[in-house]
Design an enzyme around this catalytic site. Structure first.
Site, PDB file in Angstrom:
ATOM      1  CG  ASP A  15      50.045   2.051  35.319  1.00  0.00           C
ATOM      2  OD1 ASP A  15      49.748   3.238  35.237  1.00  0.00           O
ATOM      3  OD2 ASP A  15      50.939   1.517  34.629  1.00  0.00           O
ATOM      4  CG  ASN A  75      60.341  13.229  39.681  1.00  0.00           C
ATOM      5  OD1 ASN A  75      59.265  13.321  40.265  1.00  0.00           O
ATOM      6  ND2 ASN A  75      61.329  12.464  40.104  1.00  0.00           N
ATOM      7  CB  CYS A 118      60.361  19.400  45.488  1.00  0.00           C
ATOM      8  SG  CYS A 118      59.899  17.868  44.669  1.00  0.00           S
ATOM      9  CB  CYS A 145      64.064  15.436  38.532  1.00  0.00           C
ATOM     10  SG  CYS A 145      63.030  16.757  39.169  1.00  0.00           S
ATOM     11  CB  CYS A 185      58.926  11.119  28.727  1.00  0.00           C
ATOM     12  SG  CYS A 185      59.482  10.018  30.010  1.00  0.00           S
ATOM     13  CB  CYS A 213      63.948   6.913  31.088  1.00  0.00           C
ATOM     14  SG  CYS A 213      64.992   8.247  31.741  1.00  0.00           S
ATOM     15  CB  CYS A 266      63.578  12.376  36.482  1.00  0.00           C
ATOM     16  SG  CYS A 266      62.209  11.335  35.985  1.00  0.00           S
TER      17      CYS A 266
END
Ligand code: SF4
Ligand code: SF4
Length: 313
Positions: A135, A156, A189, A195, A215, A242, A245
């Protein structure tokens, strides 16, 4: 390099990643990300990164791993499950934290594993130069994971894996060793829009495009100032990150609890009541989040989020 040596090294490396606890590993040739270049440029130009200025830095490096590791040949991508055995808040009224933040900060946990992996490669192969990423801004982890067949990027904007859903971390090792490469998988998808329909701040502005600056994760973690009044009442009790989604995504039906002890929640975290959160002290904050990613908001940030959610009721 002989094809047989390449196959053997590929097999050894993948096997080692599984031993280290990663669920999936896929490998791509370290090359310029031609398809991504215009996409990244448009996204940045449209200011979709909000205050996340680090996204705009290292533009060239983000598109070419050979600028990060001299002579890079391969990008090894791995997935590590963080889906918890038990969710912190199950009631509508409870305050919620993103599931990825329950335990020890994944940066520490994964960096250790990646260091071990690089050491192992050096022992098995000889002089190999490599760098570990988890990350971190200069590596487009989802793009590499997708190229390597670990999943597809869903509407998403999360990487989705057919077996595992999306509650996992993505990590990479970039090395100057040639390996066998995997190919991408298709997008599953289909016609689903769950989402997009569920996002309370309409941050998924069109399929596959998340406006980071709208977001809840951005507001509750990245934003340093006051949360803008126009999103009052929209956080659905999320006080750090959060998961909406992802929670609504049908591919997460297949999520299984992780096996990584360091991702287990600090003692008392699951039991925190609404009142406990609203009265949280520095002492409690430091105990619960000593080694956690939640430390990033600091106590003041978390208190700001709690007050914002509370006042929006
Ligand atoms: S994390 Fe939450 S706010 Fe952000 S796009 Fe997903 S549902 Fe919307
Ligand atoms: S909720 Fe549906 S559209 Fe969204 S990422 Fe999951 S499968 Fe794709």
């Amino acid at each position: 390099m002989l094809a047989s040596a390449k196959a053997r090294y590929t097999q050894l490396i993948k096997q080692k990643t599984y031993e280290l606890g990663f669920q999936y590993c896929g490998i791509s040739k370290a090359d310029f990300l031609e398809e991504e270049a215009p996409r990244l440029e448009n996204w940045l130009n449209a200011n979709k990164h909000g205050q996340m200025h680090y996204m705009a830095n290292h533009f060239d490096k983000r598109l070419d791993p050979r600028l990060l590791v001299e002579g890079a040949k391969s990008v090894v991508s791995m997935l590590l499950n963080y889906y918890p055995e038990k969710e912190r808040a199950s009631g509508e009224e409870d305050y919620k934290l993103s599931k990825y933040a329950y335990g020890t900060d994944y940066h520490f946990v994964i960096k250790d594993k990646l260091k071990t992996l690089i050491q192992y490669i050096q022992e098995e192969v000889g002089e190999v130069n490599g760098r570990a990423f988890v990350d971190s801004a200069p590596v487009m982890d989802k793009v590499w994971a997708k190229k390597s067949g670990l999943g597809w990027v869903g509407k998403n904007a999360n990487l989705l894996n057919r077996q595992m859903g999306s509650f996992f971390f993505i990590a990479e090792v970039i090395i100057d060793l040639e390996l066998e490469y995997d190919g991408p998988v298709k997008d599953y998808c289909g016609t689903c829009t769950r989402c997009i329909d569920a996002c309370p701040t309409d941050a998924i502005t069109e399929p596959y495009v998340v406006d980071g600056s709208k977001c809840i994760s951005y507001f509750t973690i990245e934003l340093k100032e006051q949360i803008p009044p126009e999103v009052t009442g929209k956080f659905e009790n999320w006080i750090f990150g959060c998961d909406i989604c992802q929670d609504v995504c049908p591919w997460n039906r297949f999520s299984q609890p992780h096996q990584e002890p360091q991702f287990n929640p600090a003692s008392g975290l699951l039991e925190m009541t609404k009142k406990d959160w609203e009265e949280i002290t520095a002492e409690v904050f430091n105990r619960l989040f000593k080694n956690s990613a939640v430390k990033r908001t600091k106590l003041e940030g978390l208190k700001r989020n709690i007050a914002f959610v509370k006042n929006g009721k």
